[in-house]
Design a protein around this motif. Structure first.
Motif, PDB file in Angstrom:
ATOM      1  N   LEU A  78       0.900  -1.093   0.007  1.00 38.14           N
ATOM      2  CA  LEU A  78       0.054   0.002  -0.096  1.00 38.14           C
ATOM      3  C   LEU A  78       0.942   1.395   0.030  1.00 38.14           C
ATOM      4  CD1 LEU A  78      -2.987  -0.497   2.335  1.00 38.14           C
ATOM      5  CD2 LEU A  78      -3.166  -0.249  -0.240  1.00 38.14           C
ATOM      6  N   GLY A  79       1.873   1.228   0.943  1.00 42.10           N
ATOM      7  CA  GLY A  79       2.677   2.293   0.983  1.00 42.10           C
ATOM      8  C   GLY A  79       3.481   2.457  -0.203  1.00 42.10           C
ATOM      9  N   LEU A 111     -13.928   5.181 -12.669  1.00 43.11           N
ATOM     10  CA  LEU A 111     -14.399   4.387 -13.880  1.00 43.11           C
ATOM     11  C   LEU A 111     -13.367   3.181 -14.100  1.00 43.11           C
ATOM     12  CD1 LEU A 111     -15.304   7.051 -16.379  1.00 43.11           C
ATOM     13  CD2 LEU A 111     -16.928   5.788 -14.902  1.00 43.11           C
ATOM     14  N   THR A 112     -11.886   3.567 -13.685  1.00 49.28           N
ATOM     15  CA  THR A 112     -10.855   2.568 -13.803  1.00 49.28           C
ATOM     16  C   THR A 112     -11.178   1.717 -12.780  1.00 49.28           C
ATOM     17  OG1 THR A 112      -9.452   4.307 -14.791  1.00 49.28           O
ATOM     18  CG2 THR A 112      -8.515   2.194 -13.899  1.00 49.28           C
ATOM     19  N   LEU A 113     -11.877   1.850 -11.612  1.00 47.67           N
ATOM     20  CA  LEU A 113     -11.972   1.145 -10.502  1.00 47.67           C
ATOM     21  C   LEU A 113     -13.033  -0.025 -10.853  1.00 47.67           C
ATOM     22  CD1 LEU A 113     -11.593   1.058  -7.372  1.00 47.67           C
ATOM     23  CD2 LEU A 113     -13.600   1.821  -6.895  1.00 47.67           C
ATOM     24  N   SER A 114     -13.918   0.227 -11.863  1.00 45.90           N
ATOM     25  CA  SER A 114     -14.829  -0.900 -12.309  1.00 45.90           C
ATOM     26  C   SER A 114     -13.997  -1.710 -13.043  1.00 45.90           C
ATOM     27  CB  SER A 114     -15.912  -0.072 -12.732  1.00 45.90           C
ATOM     28  OG  SER A 114     -15.752   0.313 -13.950  1.00 45.90           O
ATOM     29  N   LEU A 115     -13.070  -1.217 -13.841  1.00 48.36           N
ATOM     30  CA  LEU A 115     -12.456  -2.345 -14.691  1.00 48.36           C
ATOM     31  C   LEU A 115     -11.313  -3.171 -13.854  1.00 48.36           C
ATOM     32  CD1 LEU A 115     -11.009  -0.036 -17.830  1.00 48.36           C
ATOM     33  CD2 LEU A 115     -12.746  -1.936 -17.754  1.00 48.36           C
ATOM     34  N   LEU A 116     -10.748  -2.325 -12.884  1.00 49.09           N
ATOM     35  CA  LEU A 116      -9.749  -3.360 -12.129  1.00 49.09           C
ATOM     36  C   LEU A 116     -10.781  -4.402 -11.250  1.00 49.09           C
ATOM     37  CD1 LEU A 116      -7.039  -1.083 -10.921  1.00 49.09           C
ATOM     38  CD2 LEU A 116      -7.119  -2.669 -12.635  1.00 49.09           C
ATOM     39  N   LEU A 172      -6.298   0.978  -7.796  1.00 52.95           N
ATOM     40  CA  LEU A 172      -5.525  -0.429  -7.263  1.00 52.95           C
ATOM     41  C   LEU A 172      -5.487  -0.099  -5.761  1.00 52.95           C
ATOM     42  CD1 LEU A 172      -4.289  -3.129  -7.394  1.00 52.95           C
ATOM     43  CD2 LEU A 172      -2.117  -1.931  -8.210  1.00 52.95           C
ATOM     44  N   TYR A 173      -5.108   0.962  -5.042  1.00 54.67           N
ATOM     45  CA  TYR A 173      -4.721   1.368  -4.072  1.00 54.67           C
ATOM     46  C   TYR A 173      -6.212   1.383  -2.965  1.00 54.67           C
ATOM     47  CZ  TYR A 173      -4.380   4.244   0.091  1.00 54.67           C
ATOM     48  OH  TYR A 173      -4.382   4.626   1.734  1.00 54.67           O
ATOM     49  N   TRP A 174      -7.302   1.812  -3.828  1.00 52.05           N
ATOM     50  CA  TRP A 174      -8.541   1.869  -3.066  1.00 52.05           C
ATOM     51  C   TRP A 174      -9.088   0.536  -2.999  1.00 52.05           C
ATOM     52  CZ3 TRP A 174      -9.641   4.780   0.443  1.00 52.05           C
ATOM     53  CH2 TRP A 174      -9.216   6.046   0.538  1.00 52.05           C
TER      54      TRP A 174
END
Length: 298
Positions: A78-79, A111-116, A172-174
């Motif tokens: 994460l860091g 929006l990228t979040l839904s792809l990942l 990715l972080y979230w």
């Protein structure tokens, strides 16, 4: 347990949105005096200090040590992503692009979040998601080309690519952050305690150590406090105080438009009409996608 107070929640949320709206301008101003790596190094240092004060105030150092001891590899990852990789990529994008383009393209991270989520969380890509993705990324292309979609003529192709890549790291972080169990402020401080030394080690390797001018330090302090530190805590307080969370969360959609005001009058950067159109497309896509998720959950 925090006391619910909608007026307080709206006040805290509004303050957070206002401060977040200044950071794109702060990025560009600070990058006049600092390299992207130097800006990240000093900003993350200021953020670490303010987060450490917050954790001390909340008497949560025990929780921090327990969390770090239980999952060291998880927090190292994460860091490394936030603050190290994500902000280094983002600041480089801001260094190459007009602020209006970098901040608007970065807003597509939702929006990228839904792809990942498809490969990482095994979530299906719904028809609503695909429509939102198409509309949102078309809006980003509208902004990046200043409305000349067919020519594909970018101010900086590298800058656009980096701005898009930054959304991958932030999403990715979230996704990874959601798997944590420690208090939010504790998790964020652990990330900075891990990531900040990595950034400073890279600064030393690149020969970019040294005390900047007071203007550069002031800019880095603003970024560290109001992009990475204090504002996050204001937003967290707003969420905890809210009776109607949706009313507070909708305030975030004001941020990119307020940001354009600061960019126009403080940076004196003319705002292209395509920026307003593209940004509206991105925000409509995000709202459309999120409301679909809320309906599925109800």
């Amino acid at each position: 347990m925090s006391v619910k107070n909608q007026s307080r929640a709206m006040l805290l949320g509004g303050a957070a949105v206002l401060l977040w709206s200044t950071v794109a301008t702060a990025f560009k101003l600070s990058l006049q005096w600092l390299s992207p790596l130097q800006l990240l190094g000093w900003a993350s240092l200021f953020s670490t200090l303010v987060l450490a004060i917050a954790v001390s105030w909340q008497h949560q150092w025990g929780a921090l040590c327990s969390a770090l001891k239980a999952r060291p590899v998880y927090y190292l990852l994460l860091g490394a992503i936030n603050p190290a990789i994500y902000y280094l990529v983002l600041f480089r994008a801001y260094d190459l692009l007009p602020a209006q383009q970098a901040q608007a393209i970065n807003y597509t991270w939702a929006l990228t979040l839904s792809l990942l989520a498809v490969p990482l969380l095994k979530q299906p890509l719904r028809r609503r998601d695909m429509i939102a993705l198409g509309g949102g990324y078309l809006g980003a292309l509208m902004i990046a080309t200043r409305g000349d979609l067919l020519a594909l003529d970018f101010d900086s192709g590298e800058g656009v690519a980096l701005a898009m890549i930054s959304t991958l790291f932030w999403a990715l972080y979230w996704i990874l952050n959601a798997r944590g169990t420690a208090p939010a402020t504790v998790m964020l401080l652990i990330c900075f305690l891990v990531g900040t030394p990595l950034v400073w080690a890279l600064m030393a390797w690149q020969g970019e150590l040294g005390l900047p001018s007071w203007r550069a330090l002031a800019g880095a302090a603003w970024v560290g406090l109001f992009e990475m530190g204090v504002t996050f805590m204001l937003w967290l307080g707003a969420m905890r105080s809210a009776v109607h969370v949706s009313r507070v969360s909708n305030l975030i959609f004001l941020s990119p438009f307020l940001s354009l005001v600061f960019i126009r009058y403080l940076l004196e950067e003319p705002i292209a009409p395509a920026t307003f159109i593209g940004l509206a497309m991105i925000i409509c896509a995000v709202i459309y996608q999120q409301r679909g998720g809320e309906q599925n959950e109800s």
